[in-house]
Design a protein around this motif. Structure first.
Motif, PDB file in Angstrom:
ATOM      1  N   GLY A  95      13.423   7.236   0.618  1.00  0.00           N
ATOM      2  CA  GLY A  95      12.780   5.996   1.034  1.00  0.00           C
ATOM      3  C   GLY A  95      11.413   6.142   1.658  1.00  0.00           C
ATOM      4  O   GLY A  95      10.924   5.207   2.276  1.00  0.00           O
ATOM      5  N   ASN A  97       7.343   6.755   0.926  1.00  0.00           N
ATOM      6  CA  ASN A  97       6.387   6.711  -0.175  1.00  0.00           C
ATOM      7  C   ASN A  97       5.104   7.420   0.219  1.00  0.00           C
ATOM      8  O   ASN A  97       4.530   7.147   1.268  1.00  0.00           O
ATOM      9  N   GLU A  99       2.094   7.276  -0.935  1.00  0.00           N
ATOM     10  CA  GLU A  99       0.827   6.534  -0.944  1.00  0.00           C
ATOM     11  C   GLU A  99       0.629   5.723   0.331  1.00  0.00           C
ATOM     12  O   GLU A  99      -0.495   5.395   0.695  1.00  0.00           O
ATOM     13  N   LEU A 100       1.746   5.370   0.975  1.00  0.00           N
ATOM     14  CA  LEU A 100       1.647   4.513   2.151  1.00  0.00           C
ATOM     15  C   LEU A 100       1.400   5.346   3.406  1.00  0.00           C
ATOM     16  O   LEU A 100       1.726   6.527   3.447  1.00  0.00           O
ATOM     17  N   GLU A 104       3.087   2.145   7.676  1.00  0.00           N
ATOM     18  CA  GLU A 104       3.577   1.310   6.574  1.00  0.00           C
ATOM     19  C   GLU A 104       4.948   1.806   6.113  1.00  0.00           C
ATOM     20  O   GLU A 104       5.826   1.018   5.787  1.00  0.00           O
ATOM     21  N   GLU A 107       7.858   0.422   8.123  1.00  0.00           N
ATOM     22  CA  GLU A 107       8.337  -0.893   7.690  1.00  0.00           C
ATOM     23  C   GLU A 107       9.072  -0.783   6.353  1.00  0.00           C
ATOM     24  O   GLU A 107      10.138  -1.357   6.165  1.00  0.00           O
ATOM     25  N   PHE A 108       8.497   0.004   5.445  1.00  0.00           N
ATOM     26  CA  PHE A 108       9.050   0.155   4.091  1.00  0.00           C
ATOM     27  C   PHE A 108      10.481   0.678   4.147  1.00  0.00           C
ATOM     28  O   PHE A 108      11.400   0.091   3.584  1.00  0.00           O
ATOM     29  N   LYS A 109      10.657   1.787   4.852  1.00  0.00           N
ATOM     30  CA  LYS A 109      11.995   2.385   4.889  1.00  0.00           C
ATOM     31  C   LYS A 109      12.982   1.518   5.673  1.00  0.00           C
ATOM     32  O   LYS A 109      14.149   1.409   5.304  1.00  0.00           O
ATOM     33  N   LEU A 111      12.944  -1.679   5.783  1.00  0.00           N
ATOM     34  CA  LEU A 111      13.335  -2.747   4.851  1.00  0.00           C
ATOM     35  C   LEU A 111      14.439  -2.250   3.924  1.00  0.00           C
ATOM     36  O   LEU A 111      15.435  -2.926   3.696  1.00  0.00           O
ATOM     37  N   LYS A 142       1.009  11.357   2.124  1.00  0.00           N
ATOM     38  CA  LYS A 142       0.713  12.502   1.250  1.00  0.00           C
ATOM     39  C   LYS A 142      -0.146  13.552   1.953  1.00  0.00           C
ATOM     40  O   LYS A 142      -0.204  14.689   1.519  1.00  0.00           O
TER      41      LYS A 142
END
Lengths: 262, 268
Positions: A95, A97, A99-100, A104, A107-109, A111, A142
Motif C-alpha cells: 500500500g 506508492n 510516486e507519492l 501523501e 493518507e493513501f495507505k 484510505l 522513491k
C-alpha cells in the motif's frame, strides 16, 4: 476467557502446474492436470482474548499461509476460521506508492486500510512523529532508503486499532533503536489486551514477546502450548536440524514435500 | 439480487474513499510528465483532430449533419467515447493489477474498478467543459436540455461500471478477457455513429445498430448539447432497452464478483 479466534480443521491446498498446458487441462477437466500442494493441513487451534501466539517453523512450513488465512487475505480450502473482532495484518510494504510523498502516502495507505476522513486527520501527526522521517516526509517515497520506507510503512500500519493483530516478520525493520520502539508499540498492543499472532524467525523475540507458541512443520501443527514448553523442544529441533549434513537436510525436506502432495 | 444490493451498499459506503483514490490515481499517473494533467486533454484532442481530418474533411467534405457542422457533431459524440473506452479498459485491469496493493487490508474490492473509472470521469468532465465553451462560441447556447446531459453522463458512468464489474472479475480468472474486451470495444466503436452516420446504411440494418449502447449514448450527448431534443423521451424504447442492459450487467457482474471475490488471491 472469551474465544477470539477459533481455527477448525483448516487446510489450504494449492494447485501447481508445470506448464500452461497443464493449467488449461485442469481448467477444462478438473483434476486432470497439475498437482496438489498442501500448504496447511488440518490445523486446529483456539486463541483466547489477549493471547499472544508465536508461529514458528522452518521456511516453507506454512506459517505465512496460516497467518494469511487468519488475516482473511487467503480463504481456507476446507475448515473454517471464526473470528470475534476486527482483524488487521501489519503489512509494512503493502500500500505504499513510490510516486507519492511520505505525507501523501500516509493518507493513501490509511484510505486503503479503511480509515475514515476524521480518523486519517487524527492519526496523521502521530504517524509523522513515529516514523522519525523529519522533513523527508514531504519527499517522494522513491527517494527514500529501504529502511526509511519500511519505517513509514510500519508507522502507518501500527496506527490501526483492531481486536486481532497478525504480525508477519515486521519487527526486523530499521536500526536497533527503531526496533526497540516497534517492540514498545507491540507491547502496548499486548497490554491493551489485543489478540496477537506473531510470525518470526527471531526466536529471542518470540520467547520474550509471546505467551503461547504454535510450531508448524510441513504444513501441520506439530505442537501448541505455552512458550517455554514448545520453544524448548523447537530449539532442540533447530539445533538437531542444523547439525544434519546437507544431504540429510535435503532428505528431510523431500520427505515432508512428498507428504504434502496429493 | 442480494449481491447487487451488497455492491450498491459497498459503493455508497465508500464514496469518500473512491473519490480520494481517484484523485491519487490521477496524481500518480501524471507525476512523471512535465505537462501532467494536460495530457488527459491533449491526448484525446490530438485523436479528435485526426478523426475530424479523415472522416470530416476526407470522407464527408465537411458537410453538416442535420444542420450541425460535422466537427461539432463528432466532438459531442466522441467525448463520451474517450471516457468509456479508457474506463472500461483500465477498469478491467483494475483488480488483477491492484489486488496486491490492497490484499493485506480489509478493502472493499468492488471499489477498485469504480475508483479507476471515477478518475477517468474527472478528465471527461474537464474535456466536456472545454467542448461546451467551444459550442457556446459557435452559437450552441446552454439550454434546459443540459439537464438531460447530466442523465447521459450518469448513464455512461453506470454502464462503464456495470461492464467492468463483470470484466474485472473475469479478467482475474482468465487474463485473456482483457484482449477480448479491447477487441470488442474497437468493434463497437466503429459500429456506432460516433464518426459516421449509421442512417446511411440500408434500412434493415439500422435497428441492429441501435442495439449497441454507444448508439444511444452518442446521440444522447448530441441531443443535449447541440440539437436541443428530449432524446430520452423521443427514443423511449432505447432508454428502456439500455437501462435494461445496464441492470442485467450489474446483476450478472455483482453475482460473479461475489462468487470469485474470496478466491481472487488463488488466481493472482
Amino acid at each position: 476467557m472469551k474465544e477470539a479466534v477459533v481455527i477448525k480443521n483448516v487446510s489450504k491446498k494449492y494447485r501447481m502446474y508445470r506448464s500452461k498446458k497443464e493449467q488449461i487441462t485442469d481448467l477444462l477437466l478438473p483434476g486432470r492436470g497439475g498437482k496438489n500442494f498442501n500448504a496447511v493441513e488440518d490445523v486446529s487451534l483456539t486463541a483466547y482474548e489477549g493471547d499472544v501466539i508465536g508461529l514458528v517453523g522452518i521456511n516453507g512450513s506454512g506459517k505465512s499461509t496460516l497467518s494469511n488465512m487468519i488475516g482473511g487475505i487467503v480463504p481456507p480450502t476446507t475448515g473454517e476460521i471464526i473470528k470475534n473482532g476486527d482483524t488487521h495484518v501489519i503489512a509494512i510494504n503493502a500500500g505504499l506508492n513510490n510516486e507519492l510523498t511520505g505525507i501523501e502516502n500516509i493518507e493513501f495507505k490509511c484510505l486503503l486500510m479503511g480509515f475514515s476522513k476524521e480518523e486519517i486527520k487524527r492519526v496523521t501527526p502521530e504517524i509523522v512523529a513515529f516514523s522519525e522521517l523529519g522533513d523527508f516526509i514531504y519527499q517522494p517515497v522513491k527517494k527514500y532508503s529501504s529502511g526509511m520506507k519500511s519505517k513509514l510503512g510500519f508507522a502507518i500500519s501500527v496506527s490501526a486499532d483492531p481486536d486481532i493483530l497478525v504480525i508477519d516478520e515486521a519487527l526486523s525493520v530499521g536500526d536497533q533503536t527503531f526496533t526497540n520502539k516497534s517492540l514498545d508499540r507491540m507491547n502496548e498492543f499486548k497490554e491493551n489486551g489485543k489478540t496477537i499472532f506473531f510470525v518470526s524467525h527471531n526466536l529471542g523475540q518470540v520467547k520474550k514477546f509471546c505467551k503461547k507458541v504454535a510450531w508448524l512443520e510441513g504444513g501441520r501443527l506439530k505442537k501448541y502450548g505455552s512458550t517455554e514448553e514448545v520453544m524448548a523442544e523447537y530449539e532442540e529441533f533447530i539445533e538437531h536440524y542444523k547439525k544434519l549434513s546437507k544431504k540429510e537436510q535435503e532428505a528431510f525436506r523431500k520427505e515432508t514435500a512428498k507428504r504434502r502432495e496429493g | 439480487m442480494k449481491s447487487l444490493f451488497n455492491i450498491i451498499k459497498e459503493q455508497i459506503g465508500s464514496i469518500y474513499l473512491i473519490q480520494r483514490l481517484a484523485m491519487f490515481h490521477i496524481k500518480i499517473d501524471n507525476r512523471n510528465n512535465v505537462l501532467g494533467f494536460v495530457w488527459e486533454i491533449l491526448n484525446p484532442a490530438i485523436q479528435m483532430a485526426m478523426y475530424w481530418f479523415v472522416f470530416g474533411l476526407g470522407l464527408r467534405e465537411n458537410n453538416g449533419i442535420n444542420g450541425v457542422p460535422f466537427i461539432f457533431w463528432m466532438l459531442a459524440g466522441i467525448s463520451m467515447w474517450f471516457f468509456m473506452n479508457q474506463g472500461i479498459l483500465d477498469g478491467t485491469k483494475s483488480i488483477y493489477q491492484k489486488f496486491n496493493l490492497v490484499a493485506k487490508m480489509n478493502f472493499p474490492l468492488s471499489t477498485l474498478p469504480s475508483y479507476i473509472i471515477t478518475s477517468k470521469l474527472y478528465g471527461h468532465l474537464f474535456l466536456l467543459g472545454i467542448l461546451m465553451i467551444l459550442f457556446w462560441i459557435n452559437g450552441y447556447w446552454p439550454s434546459v436540455y443540459y439537464i438531460q446531459l447530466v442523465y447521459f453522463i450518469a448513464i455512461s458512468y453506470l454502464f462503464t461500471f456495470a461492464v467492468t464489474l463483470l470484466t474485472s472479475t473475469l479478467a482475474v480468472v482468465v487474463r485473456d478477457i482483457q484482449m477480448v474486451v479491447q477487441s470488442s470495444l474497437r468493434v463497437l466503436f466503429f459500429l456506432s455513429p460516433i464518426l459516421w452516420q449509421t442512417e446511411r446504411l440500408p434500412d434493415f440494418v439500422e435497428p441492429y445498430m441501435q442495439l449497441n449502447p454507444f448508439y444511444y449514448l452518442a446521440n444522447g450527448y448530441r441531443a443535449s448539447l447541440l440539437y436541443n431534443e428530449w432524446y430520452i423521451i423521443d427514443q423511449w424504447q432505447l432508454t428502456v432497452y439500455n437501462l435494461g442492459v445496464i441492470f442485467l450487467l450489474l446483476l450478472v457482474g455483482s453475482a460473479a464478483h461475489f462468487k470469485f471475490r474470496n478466491r481472487f488471491s488463488d488466481f493472482i
